[in-house]
Design a protein around this motif. Structure first.
Motif, PDB file in Angstrom:
ATOM      1  N   THR A  69       7.849 -32.727 -18.008  1.00  0.00           N
ATOM      2  CA  THR A  69       8.117 -32.025 -16.737  1.00  0.00           C
ATOM      3  C   THR A  69       7.446 -30.667 -16.716  1.00  0.00           C
ATOM      4  O   THR A  69       7.471 -29.969 -15.700  1.00  0.00           O
ATOM      5  CB  THR A  69       9.626 -31.776 -16.546  1.00  0.00           C
ATOM      6  N   LYS A  98       9.312 -27.497 -15.311  1.00  0.00           N
ATOM      7  CA  LYS A  98       9.462 -27.088 -13.899  1.00  0.00           C
ATOM      8  C   LYS A  98      10.898 -27.270 -13.433  1.00  0.00           C
ATOM      9  O   LYS A  98      11.648 -28.076 -13.977  1.00  0.00           O
ATOM     10  CB  LYS A  98       8.532 -27.927 -13.025  1.00  0.00           C
ATOM     11  N   ASP A  99      11.244 -26.534 -12.407  1.00  0.00           N
ATOM     12  CA  ASP A  99      12.575 -26.608 -11.813  1.00  0.00           C
ATOM     13  C   ASP A  99      12.858 -28.037 -11.351  1.00  0.00           C
ATOM     14  O   ASP A  99      12.092 -28.606 -10.577  1.00  0.00           O
ATOM     15  CB  ASP A  99      12.616 -25.647 -10.614  1.00  0.00           C
ATOM     16  N   LEU A 148       9.413 -32.747  -8.080  1.00  0.00           N
ATOM     17  CA  LEU A 148       8.292 -32.170  -8.818  1.00  0.00           C
ATOM     18  C   LEU A 148       7.358 -33.279  -9.273  1.00  0.00           C
ATOM     19  O   LEU A 148       7.739 -34.447  -9.368  1.00  0.00           O
ATOM     20  CB  LEU A 148       8.798 -31.357 -10.014  1.00  0.00           C
TER      21      LEU A 148
END
Ligand code: UD2
Ligand code: MN
Length: 582
Positions: free
Chosen positions: A466, A469-470, A475
């Motif tokens: 990921t 990332k938030d 995303l």
């Protein structure tokens, strides 16, 4: 006849004098009223006039619950009815500086009356509920560190003015060694003059941090029920009675009002309704009210269970709160105590409930106006506090916390023997029971799954990632060199219902990228067929609706993973999960 004339003239004079007197009274009264409403002016006048007040005027009777009169509302003032405050360009001049320091618009707050009207955000049904008059009494505890005059006093006014006199025993302000001058003697004087008996101010002997400060305030309280509030709240219409009523029927229920939002930008007051969850990184999150919770409610206005709470706004039977261990006195400054008490109350026979008819606004700030470093745990207060809660309450499930905080493995978290003793004394359920019974929606990353851990392509040593990332929204899924299972960003699960997922988000086919497609992580939805994947015996991972395969051909670190036409003989389409569980 002349007597009559004199009499009439005298009458005129009397009338005139009376009129003049009345006008004078009106002006004086108005001035006094204005004083109540402009926080800035209150500060100035208080300083210069305290001595005059005591010399010239007869001593005012001390305010008590019996003689307290709320100031009249401030018609037409900024922020009334919970509206946002408009600022002139000049007023906004150094706004950025203020926001950087306070994380909310102090200037807008200073323009709003200390006692303002709010929109009633309750469900209409709440207004017709009548409560018995013999409810338990409440002590409201407000802890503060470097909070500002107008939000703090607005909190106090809203609590006092919107609580029935006979039910509010006291408001306890706990000053956790604030560095703000006006919160010292000036606050003492203002509270003495305006609230008398109703408000008590405690000064912490050393910086306690909010967790210990709440215990400290709670221990001095005398009401049947203690209610904790942050120092930048506004209690809304009828907020207290439904809480006290629920505790009267169930003393082992910890209760939260619904937290309405007060904008940190313009102080606008807005309604909201959710329940609390958590991330395995042991951060709190809001989740929508589960269907099973809605279905179990007899009426929309009944209190309903929540797996966790945000922390700030909590009511409990005072004795019960301390019977089950109050807050953990070895936790520092900020964080973790809210999940700790949530897990504990559920596991140890009580409940945590949200009370929809009780609404309290809170200014959510993106940062803290105080030092966040504690003495222990090298200043990572949330990390250490969460270790304590994981070690005491989460059994083996603490593995997910340490997956996120690999760096904390083996670090010191202090002595937890007292906390473990509570768990034993109260004969509490284990964490598995909590997950199964209180929070069945919570996805457990490695239970009932086909595979979990790294999703690894051996040919290129690239793993799905990921990139930190938030994950709250959507995303793009990427690849990065494999980290041997120590990076939470590379942990995925393949579920029995064919989701390729993270804690809360699932992989779906994304947009076009040349003749390939990208992959997005979006909120999991069992009904979304686009979210179905299979890991074939031949080593490929296939997206169902499209029939395309994950492929790392020509990819390097940090690039988005792509879906391409399946070809099981391509080494770039071969995948291995960290662990297989079938
Ligand atoms: C949330 C909670 C807060 C607490 C925290 C986790 C809400 C609305 N607020 O943080 O109550 O549970 O999560 O620990 O759910 N304070 C002190 N001493 C300190 C630091 C803070 O007294 O050393 C006071 C502070 O002035 C405020 C209260 O504690 O009145 C909560 O702090 P916050 O508002 O900065 O925390 P918040 O809302 O981010
Ligand atoms: Mn707060």
């Amino acid at each position: 006849h002349s007597y009559w004339l004199i009499y009439r003239r005298r009458n005129k004079v009397i009338v005139l004098l009376t009129v003049v007197f009345c006008i004078g009274l009106l002006i004086f009264h108005n001035k006094n009223n204005k004083r109540e409403h402009s926080p800035i002016r209150i500060i100035e006048e208080n300083e210069s006039s305290t001595s005059q007040v005591s010399n010239d005027k007869p001593k005012k009777q001390r305010i008590t619950a019996e003689n307290y009169q709320p100031p009249p509302p401030c018609d037409g003032c900024p922020g009334e009815m919970g509206r946002g405050v408009r600022m002139t360009p000049e007023e906004s001049n150094d706004l950025e500086v203020v926001m950087k320091q306070e994380f909310f618009n102090l200037k807008a707050s200073d323009k709003v009356s200390l006692w303002r009207t709010l929109p009633d955000t309750r469900d209409g049904q709440c207004k017709s509920i009548s409560y018995t008059s013999d409810l338990p009494t409440a002590s409201v505890i407000i802890v503060f560190k470097n909070e500002r005059w107008s939000p703090v006093l607005r909190t106090v006014y809203s609590v006092i003015n919107r609580s029935p006199r006979h039910l509010l025993k006291e408001v306890i302000l706990v000053d956790d060694q604030s560095d703000i001058e006006e919160m010292g003697k000036r606050l003492d004087d203002y509270c003495e003059e305006n609230f008398g008996d109703l408000v008590k101010i405690l000064r912490a002997p050393t910086r306690l941090g909010l967790i210990k400060a709440k215990n400290f305030g709670g221990r001095t309280a005398i009401g049947d029920v203690i209610v904790f509030l942050d120092a930048h709240c506004e209690a809304n219409q009828g907020w207290l009675e439904p809480i006290l009523d629920r505790i009267k029927t169930k003393r082992t229920a910890l209760l939260c009002p619904l937290i309405d939002m007060i904008s940190n930008y313009d102080l606008a007051y807005m309604g909201d309704a959710n329940v609390g969850g958590f991330w395995w990184s042991l951060h709190f999150n809001w989740i929508s009210i589960p269907k099973r919770t809605r279905d179990a409610q007899k009426s929309r206005v009944d209190p309903y269970p929540s797996p966790t709470m945000a922390g700030g706004l909590l009511a409990a039977d005072r004795k019960y709160f301390f019977e089950i261990g109050g807050y953990d006195d070895d936790m520092e400054v900020w964080g973790g105590e809210n999940l700790e008490i949530s897990f504990r109350v559920w596991m140890c026979g009580g409940s945590l409930e949200f009370v929809p008819c009780s609404r309290v606004g809170h200014i959510f700030r993106p940062g803290h106006p105080y030092n966040m470093t504690g003495v222990k745990g090298k200043g990572d207060v949330h990390g250490r506090n969460s270790m304590r809660l994981a070690e005491v309450w989460m059994d083996d499930y603490k593995r997910f916390y340490y997956m996120h905080r690999h760096d904390l493995i083996g670090k010191d978290f202090g002595d937890i023997s007292d906390r473990l003793a509570i768990r034993k004394r109260l004969n509490c359920h284990n964490f598995k029971w909590y997950l199964d019974n209180v929070y069945p929606e919570k996805f457990i990353l490695d239970e009932n799954v086909l595979g979990f851990g790294e999703v690894h392509n051996p040919a290129r040593s690239l793993c799905l990632d990921t990139l930190g990332k938030d994950e709250k929204g959507s995303l793009t899924l990427s690849v990065f060199s494999c980290q041997n299972g120590v990076s939470a960003n590379q942990y995925f699960s393949l579920t029995k219902n064919a989701q390729l997922r993270r804690e809360d988000t699932c992989a779906v086919i994304g947009g076009r990228s040349g003749d390939a497609r990208s992959v997005q992580l979006v909120h999991c939805e069992y009904s979304d067929k686009g979210q179905t994947w299979t890991h074939e015996k031949n080593g490929t991972i296939v997206n169902h609706p499209s029939g395309l395969c994950l492929d790392v051909e020509n990819l390097a670190n940090s690039q988005p993973i792509l879906l391409k036409t399946c070809n099981s003989s391509k080494a770039t389409q071969q995948w291995i999960f960290g662990t297989y569980s079938f």
